[in-house]
Design an enzyme around this catalytic site. Structure first.
Site, PDB file in Angstrom:
ATOM      1  N   ALA A 151       9.071  -2.742   3.718  1.00  0.00           N
ATOM      2  CA  ALA A 151       8.695  -4.166   3.730  1.00  0.00           C
ATOM      3  C   ALA A 151       8.397  -4.605   5.150  1.00  0.00           C
ATOM      4  N   PHE A 189       0.815  -1.223   0.000  1.00  0.00           N
ATOM      5  CA  PHE A 189       0.000   0.000   0.000  1.00  0.00           C
ATOM      6  C   PHE A 189       0.853   1.279   0.000  1.00  0.00           C
ATOM      7  N   TYR A 241       2.606  -7.418  16.348  1.00  0.00           N
ATOM      8  CA  TYR A 241       3.008  -6.522  15.246  1.00  0.00           C
ATOM      9  C   TYR A 241       3.789  -5.326  15.781  1.00  0.00           C
ATOM     10  N   ASP A 268     -14.223  -7.928  20.251  1.00  0.00           N
ATOM     11  CA  ASP A 268     -13.133  -6.953  20.191  1.00  0.00           C
ATOM     12  C   ASP A 268     -11.806  -7.638  19.857  1.00  0.00           C
ATOM     13  N   LYS A 313       7.772  -4.173  15.275  1.00  0.00           N
ATOM     14  CA  LYS A 313       8.196  -2.882  14.704  1.00  0.00           C
ATOM     15  C   LYS A 313       9.092  -2.142  15.708  1.00  0.00           C
ATOM     16  N   ASP A 322      13.031 -11.568  -0.949  1.00  0.00           N
ATOM     17  CA  ASP A 322      12.685 -11.507   0.478  1.00  0.00           C
ATOM     18  C   ASP A 322      13.778 -10.692   1.183  1.00  0.00           C
ATOM     19  N   ASN A 344     -13.645   4.805  15.231  1.00  0.00           N
ATOM     20  CA  ASN A 344     -13.915   3.830  14.163  1.00  0.00           C
ATOM     21  C   ASN A 344     -15.364   3.887  13.702  1.00  0.00           C
ATOM     22  N   THR A 364       6.013   3.020  12.897  1.00  0.00           N
ATOM     23  CA  THR A 364       4.598   3.274  13.156  1.00  0.00           C
ATOM     24  C   THR A 364       4.395   3.901  14.537  1.00  0.00           C
ATOM     25  N   ASP A 365       3.296   4.650  14.666  1.00  0.00           N
ATOM     26  CA  ASP A 365       2.957   5.219  15.980  1.00  0.00           C
ATOM     27  C   ASP A 365       2.597   4.122  16.982  1.00  0.00           C
ATOM     28  N   GLU A 366       2.315   2.894  16.463  1.00  0.00           N
ATOM     29  CA  GLU A 366       1.915   1.811  17.383  1.00  0.00           C
ATOM     30  C   GLU A 366       3.034   1.424  18.343  1.00  0.00           C
ATOM     31  N   ASP A 393      10.571  -6.542  -3.425  1.00  0.00           N
ATOM     32  CA  ASP A 393       9.372  -6.998  -2.717  1.00  0.00           C
ATOM     33  C   ASP A 393       9.240  -8.504  -2.852  1.00  0.00           C
ATOM     34  N   PRO A 395     -18.085  -5.407  10.028  1.00  0.00           N
ATOM     35  CA  PRO A 395     -17.685  -5.889  11.359  1.00  0.00           C
ATOM     36  C   PRO A 395     -16.900  -4.838  12.156  1.00  0.00           C
ATOM     37  N   THR A 442       4.248 -10.996  -0.935  1.00  0.00           N
ATOM     38  CA  THR A 442       3.418 -11.796  -0.025  1.00  0.00           C
ATOM     39  C   THR A 442       1.965 -11.559  -0.431  1.00  0.00           C
TER      40      THR A 442
HETATM   41  P1  NAD Z   1       1.395  -3.633   3.241  1.00  0.00           P
HETATM   42  O1  NAD Z   1       1.106  -4.857   4.045  1.00  0.00           O
HETATM   43  O2  NAD Z   1       0.337  -3.074   2.354  1.00  0.00           O
HETATM   44  O3  NAD Z   1       2.675  -3.901   2.321  1.00  0.00           O
HETATM   45  C1  NAD Z   1       3.799  -4.584   2.765  1.00  0.00           C
HETATM   46  C2  NAD Z   1       4.646  -4.944   1.554  1.00  0.00           C
HETATM   47  O4  NAD Z   1       5.849  -5.579   2.039  1.00  0.00           O
HETATM   48  C3  NAD Z   1       3.971  -5.930   0.584  1.00  0.00           C
HETATM   49  O5  NAD Z   1       4.175  -5.527  -0.737  1.00  0.00           O
HETATM   50  C4  NAD Z   1       4.700  -7.250   0.863  1.00  0.00           C
HETATM   51  O6  NAD Z   1       4.749  -8.104  -0.259  1.00  0.00           O
HETATM   52  C5  NAD Z   1       6.072  -6.744   1.260  1.00  0.00           C
HETATM   53  N1  NAD Z   1       6.792  -7.706   2.107  1.00  0.00           N
HETATM   54  C6  NAD Z   1       6.325  -8.363   3.209  1.00  0.00           C
HETATM   55  N2  NAD Z   1       7.270  -9.183   3.691  1.00  0.00           N
HETATM   56  C7  NAD Z   1       8.364  -9.036   2.898  1.00  0.00           C
HETATM   57  C8  NAD Z   1       9.661  -9.609   2.898  1.00  0.00           C
HETATM   58  N3  NAD Z   1      10.026 -10.514   3.815  1.00  0.00           N
HETATM   59  N4  NAD Z   1      10.550  -9.219   1.958  1.00  0.00           N
HETATM   60  C9  NAD Z   1      10.175  -8.306   1.008  1.00  0.00           C
HETATM   61  N5  NAD Z   1       8.957  -7.760   0.939  1.00  0.00           N
HETATM   62  C10 NAD Z   1       8.058  -8.106   1.884  1.00  0.00           C
HETATM   63  O7  NAD Z   1       1.900  -2.571   4.291  1.00  0.00           O
HETATM   64  P2  NAD Z   1       1.691  -0.965   4.329  1.00  0.00           P
HETATM   65  O8  NAD Z   1       0.414  -0.668   5.004  1.00  0.00           O
HETATM   66  O9  NAD Z   1       1.988  -0.417   2.996  1.00  0.00           O
HETATM   67  O10 NAD Z   1       2.862  -0.570   5.334  1.00  0.00           O
HETATM   68  C11 NAD Z   1       4.181  -0.319   4.853  1.00  0.00           C
HETATM   69  C12 NAD Z   1       5.069   0.022   6.027  1.00  0.00           C
HETATM   70  O11 NAD Z   1       4.562   1.156   6.714  1.00  0.00           O
HETATM   71  C13 NAD Z   1       5.150  -1.098   7.083  1.00  0.00           C
HETATM   72  O12 NAD Z   1       6.472  -1.141   7.547  1.00  0.00           O
HETATM   73  C14 NAD Z   1       4.209  -0.640   8.183  1.00  0.00           C
HETATM   74  O13 NAD Z   1       4.630  -1.122   9.427  1.00  0.00           O
HETATM   75  C15 NAD Z   1       4.359   0.876   8.089  1.00  0.00           C
HETATM   76  N6  NAD Z   1       3.205   1.697   8.503  1.00  0.00           N
HETATM   77  C16 NAD Z   1       1.964   1.441   7.978  1.00  0.00           C
HETATM   78  C17 NAD Z   1       0.903   2.289   8.321  1.00  0.00           C
HETATM   79  C18 NAD Z   1      -0.480   2.091   7.756  1.00  0.00           C
HETATM   80  O14 NAD Z   1      -1.414   2.776   8.179  1.00  0.00           O
HETATM   81  N7  NAD Z   1      -0.685   1.205   6.783  1.00  0.00           N
HETATM   82  C19 NAD Z   1       1.116   3.357   9.198  1.00  0.00           C
HETATM   83  C20 NAD Z   1       2.402   3.552   9.733  1.00  0.00           C
HETATM   84  C21 NAD Z   1       3.438   2.715   9.361  1.00  0.00           C
HETATM   85  O1  DAU Z   2      -1.201   3.367  13.416  1.00  0.00           O
HETATM   86  C1  DAU Z   2      -0.476   2.840  12.351  1.00  0.00           C
HETATM   87  C2  DAU Z   2      -0.922   1.426  12.069  1.00  0.00           C
HETATM   88  O2  DAU Z   2      -2.224   1.513  11.479  1.00  0.00           O
HETATM   89  C3  DAU Z   2       0.035   0.666  11.159  1.00  0.00           C
HETATM   90  O3  DAU Z   2       1.256   0.513  11.832  1.00  0.00           O
HETATM   91  C4  DAU Z   2      -0.539  -0.706  10.776  1.00  0.00           C
HETATM   92  O4  DAU Z   2       0.319  -1.341   9.850  1.00  0.00           O
HETATM   93  C5  DAU Z   2      -1.894  -0.489  10.148  1.00  0.00           C
HETATM   94  O5  DAU Z   2      -2.487  -1.733   9.821  1.00  0.00           O
HETATM   95  C6  DAU Z   2      -2.807   0.286  11.093  1.00  0.00           C
HETATM   96  O6  DAU Z   2      -3.122  -0.512  12.277  1.00  0.00           O
HETATM   97  P1  DAU Z   2      -4.604  -0.515  12.919  1.00  0.00           P
HETATM   98  O7  DAU Z   2      -4.740  -1.737  13.727  1.00  0.00           O
HETATM   99  O8  DAU Z   2      -4.919   0.777  13.556  1.00  0.00           O
HETATM  100  O9  DAU Z   2      -5.463  -0.594  11.536  1.00  0.00           O
HETATM  101  P2  DAU Z   2      -6.726  -1.476  11.126  1.00  0.00           P
HETATM  102  O10 DAU Z   2      -7.200  -0.928   9.816  1.00  0.00           O
HETATM  103  O11 DAU Z   2      -6.467  -2.919  11.220  1.00  0.00           O
HETATM  104  O12 DAU Z   2      -7.801  -1.093  12.238  1.00  0.00           O
HETATM  105  C7  DAU Z   2      -8.185   0.246  12.468  1.00  0.00           C
HETATM  106  C8  DAU Z   2      -9.185   0.248  13.614  1.00  0.00           C
HETATM  107  O13 DAU Z   2     -10.395  -0.380  13.166  1.00  0.00           O
HETATM  108  C9  DAU Z   2      -8.740  -0.542  14.822  1.00  0.00           C
HETATM  109  O14 DAU Z   2      -9.208   0.100  16.010  1.00  0.00           O
HETATM  110  C10 DAU Z   2      -9.446  -1.897  14.674  1.00  0.00           C
HETATM  111  C11 DAU Z   2     -10.726  -1.518  13.969  1.00  0.00           C
HETATM  112  N1  DAU Z   2     -11.298  -2.550  13.064  1.00  0.00           N
HETATM  113  C12 DAU Z   2     -10.466  -3.082  12.103  1.00  0.00           C
HETATM  114  C13 DAU Z   2     -10.935  -4.044  11.232  1.00  0.00           C
HETATM  115  C14 DAU Z   2     -10.025  -4.665  10.201  1.00  0.00           C
HETATM  116  C15 DAU Z   2     -12.629  -2.926  13.152  1.00  0.00           C
HETATM  117  O15 DAU Z   2     -13.392  -2.413  13.998  1.00  0.00           O
HETATM  118  N2  DAU Z   2     -13.088  -3.885  12.286  1.00  0.00           N
HETATM  119  C16 DAU Z   2     -12.310  -4.470  11.341  1.00  0.00           C
HETATM  120  O16 DAU Z   2     -12.804  -5.364  10.603  1.00  0.00           O
END
Ligand code: NAD
Ligand code: DAU
Length: 339
Positions: free
Chosen positions: A82, A11, A153, A275, A157, A59, A252, A125-127, A33, A208, A36
Site C-alpha cells: 500500500a 497494480f 515520493y 521535463d 519510501k 486505510d 523512455n 523501490t530502487d528510487e 486496501d 507526452p 484510492t
Molecule cells: P499502485 O498505485 O498501483 O497501487 C497502490 C495500492 O495501494 C492501491 O490499490 C491503493 O488503493 C492502495 N493504497 C493507497 N493508499 C492506501 C492506504 N492509505 N491504505 C490502504 N491502501 C492504500 O502501486 P504499485 O505500482 O502497485 O506499487 C505497489 C508498491 O510497490 C508501492 O509500495 C510502490 O512504492 C512499490 N514499487 C512500485 C514499482 C512500480 O514500478 N510500480 C516498483 C518498485 C516498487
Molecule cells: O523505479 C521504480 C519506480 O518506478 C516505482 O517506485 C514507482 O512507484 C513507479 O511509478 C515508477 O516510477 P517512474 O517515475 O520511473 O515511472 P513512470 O512510469 O512515472 O515514468 C517512467 C519514465 O517515463 C520516467 O523517466 C518519466 C517518463 N514519463 C512518464 C510519464 C507518465 C514520460 O516521459 N511521460 C509520461 O507521461
C-alpha cells in the site's frame, strides 16, 4: 499461513495476490486496501469468491481498523504494497505520500509488534538510491548504495525503509525489504509510462515524452517481481534488504517508439513536453544478492513481456476504459493540458 497483503487492489499487489493464491493454494490471503484512485475492486473480481481470499476496505493509517483486522485474522505475515506510488502526483502534492507511505507503514508495524508476526515485508523501490549518470554504464545500485532521494515520493519510501530497519533494530521486528526497479504488466494504472502510451496510442492521442526522452529505467515484468517477494518472505534473511531488477535498461523514447511500432501507430504521435522536476536520469539494479542467496532470476524477456502487456490492454479494454472515464480525466488535463 495467513498473509495480509496491503495495497492488493493496485497494480503489483493484485498480481501478487494472484501469484500467491495460485502458488500456495493452502494459504489464506487477506487483502487490505483503501481503494484510492489507484485501487480497483474490478481487478480482484476473479478471486473474490475464492474461499482462501478476503477483501477488506481499510486505510493502513487507520490504527483502530488495522488492529481489529489483526485480532480477527492473526496474520503470520504482512506484505506491504500500500502506497501512493506516482512520482508526478507527489510533485503536485506531497502530503498524502508522507501520510500513507510513512505513517501508514508505522501503523502496520505497530500492529505487528502488538499482535506478533513471523515476517513484515516492506515493498520498496530502487528510487530510494536516487539516480545514476548516463555516462557511467558501469555503475549499478547495490544494497549498500547510500539512500539519496530526488522526489517527495522516493523520500517518503526512503523514510519508510529507515523506519522498517529501526523497528528491526529497536524492537526486534522480523522484517525484510525489497527494492525493485520499474515494473510493467497487466493491471498497471494508465498514469504510468507504459500503460499511458498504450492507451494514448489506441486513442491516437499525443504521446507526452518528458524532456528528450533519454532517461533510462530498468524494466521488470511484474510476475518476476512477485516471485522475488515470494522467495524473500519464505527464504530471505530477517533484517536484510534485497534489490530486485532484471538488467533490462531502456531509454523512455525507445519504449515509446516500440509501443507505436507494436500497435502500428505513427511516431508522429510523440510529443516532447516539459521535463519532470528533479527527473531521475537512470536507474539500474544489481540483483547479485537475491540471485546468489535465493536463486532468483527474471524469467520474462522484455521483448516477450511487452507483447504480452500490449495484448492484455487490447483484450481488457473495459478495465482501463472505466478507469480513464472518471476522475482520471481531471488529473490528465491538469498534468498534460487538453491533449
Ligand atoms: P499502485 O498505485 O498501483 O497501487 C497502490 C495500492 O495501494 C492501491 O490499490 C491503493 O488503493 C492502495 N493504497 C493507497 N493508499 C492506501 C492506504 N492509505 N491504505 C490502504 N491502501 C492504500 O502501486 P504499485 O505500482 O502497485 O506499487 C505497489 C508498491 O510497490 C508501492 O509500495 C510502490 O512504492 C512499490 N514499487 C512500485 C514499482 C512500480 O514500478 N510500480 C516498483 C518498485 C516498487
Ligand atoms: O523505479 C521504480 C519506480 O518506478 C516505482 O517506485 C514507482 O512507484 C513507479 O511509478 C515508477 O516510477 P517512474 O517515475 O520511473 O515511472 P513512470 O512510469 O512515472 O515514468 C517512467 C519514465 O517515463 C520516467 O523517466 C518519466 C517518463 N514519463 C512518464 C510519464 C507518465 C514520460 O516521459 N511521460 C509520461 O507521461
Amino acid at each position: 499461513m495467513n498473509i495480509i497483503v496491503t495495497g492488493g487492489a493496485g497494480f503489483i499487489g493484485s498480481n501478487f495476490v494472484f501469484h500467491m493464491l495460485e502458488k500456495h493454494p493452502d494459504y489464506r490471503i487477506i487483502c487490505l486496501d483503501k481503494l484510492t484512485y489507484a485501487g480497483n475492486l474490478s481487478t480482484l473480481k476473479s478471486v473474490m469468491d475464492n474461499p482462501n481470499f478476503r477483501f477488506v476496505k481499510l486505510d493502513i493509517c487507520d490504527r483502530e481498523g488495522v488492529y481489529k483486522l489483526f485480532e480477527e485474522e492473526h496474520p503470520d505475515m504482512v506484505v506491504n504494497f500500500a502506497a501512493e506510488s506516482h512520482v508526478d502526483r507527489s510533485i503536485k502534492d506531497p502530503s498524502v505520500f508522507l501520510q500513507t507511505n510513512i505513517i501508514g507503514t508505522s501503523v502496520l508495524m505497530d500492529a505487528c509488534r502488538e499482535y506478533g508476526i513471523k515476517r513484515y515485508h516492506q515493498v520498496s523501490t530502487d528510487e530510494v538510491y536516487g539516480d545514476l549518470p548516463l555516462d557511467r554504464p558501469d555503475l549499478f545500485f547495490t544494497e549498500t548504495t547510500p539512500i539519496h532521494t530526488s522526489s517527495p515520493y522516493s523520500s517518503s519510501k526512503a523514510g519508510a525503509d529507515l523506519l522498517v530497519m529501526a523497528y528491526h533494530r529497536t524492537f526486534g521486528l522480523p522484517v525484510t525489504i525489497s527494492r525493485c526497479s520499474n515494473n510493467y504488466g497487466p493491471y498497471h494504472f494508465p498514469e504510468k509510462l507504459i500503460p499511458l502510451m498504450i492507451v494514448n496510442c489506441l486513442h491516437d492521442k499525443p504521446l507526452p515524452v518528458y524532456g528528450e526522452g533519454l532517461n533510462v529505467r530498468d524494466w521488470l515484468y511484474v510476475e518476476d517481481h512477485c516471485r522475488a517477494i515470494d522467495l524473500i518472505i519464505h527464504n530471505g534473511t530477517v533484517g536484510e534488504v534485497y534489490n530486485v531488477g532484471g538488467h533490462n535498461e531502456m531509454k523512455n523514447i525507445d519504449i515509446v517508439k516500440l509501443i507505436c511500432h507494436e500497435l502500428g501507430k505513427p511516431e508522429s504521435l510523440i510529443t516532447y513536453v516539459q521535463d519532470r522536476k528533479g527527473h531521475d536520469m537512470r536507474y539500474a539494479i544489481d540483483p547479485t544478492k537475491i540471485h546468489n542467496e535465493l536463486g532468483w532470476l527474471p524469467e520474462t524477456k522484455f521483448a516477450d513481456g511487452i507483447k504480452k502487456t500490449i495484448s492484455w490492454y487490447l483484450e481488457n479494454r473495459e478495465w482501463w476504459e472505466e478507469i480513464i472515464s472518471g476522475d482520471y480525466q481531471t488529473y490528465y488535463e491538469r498534468m498534460y493540458g487538453q491533449s
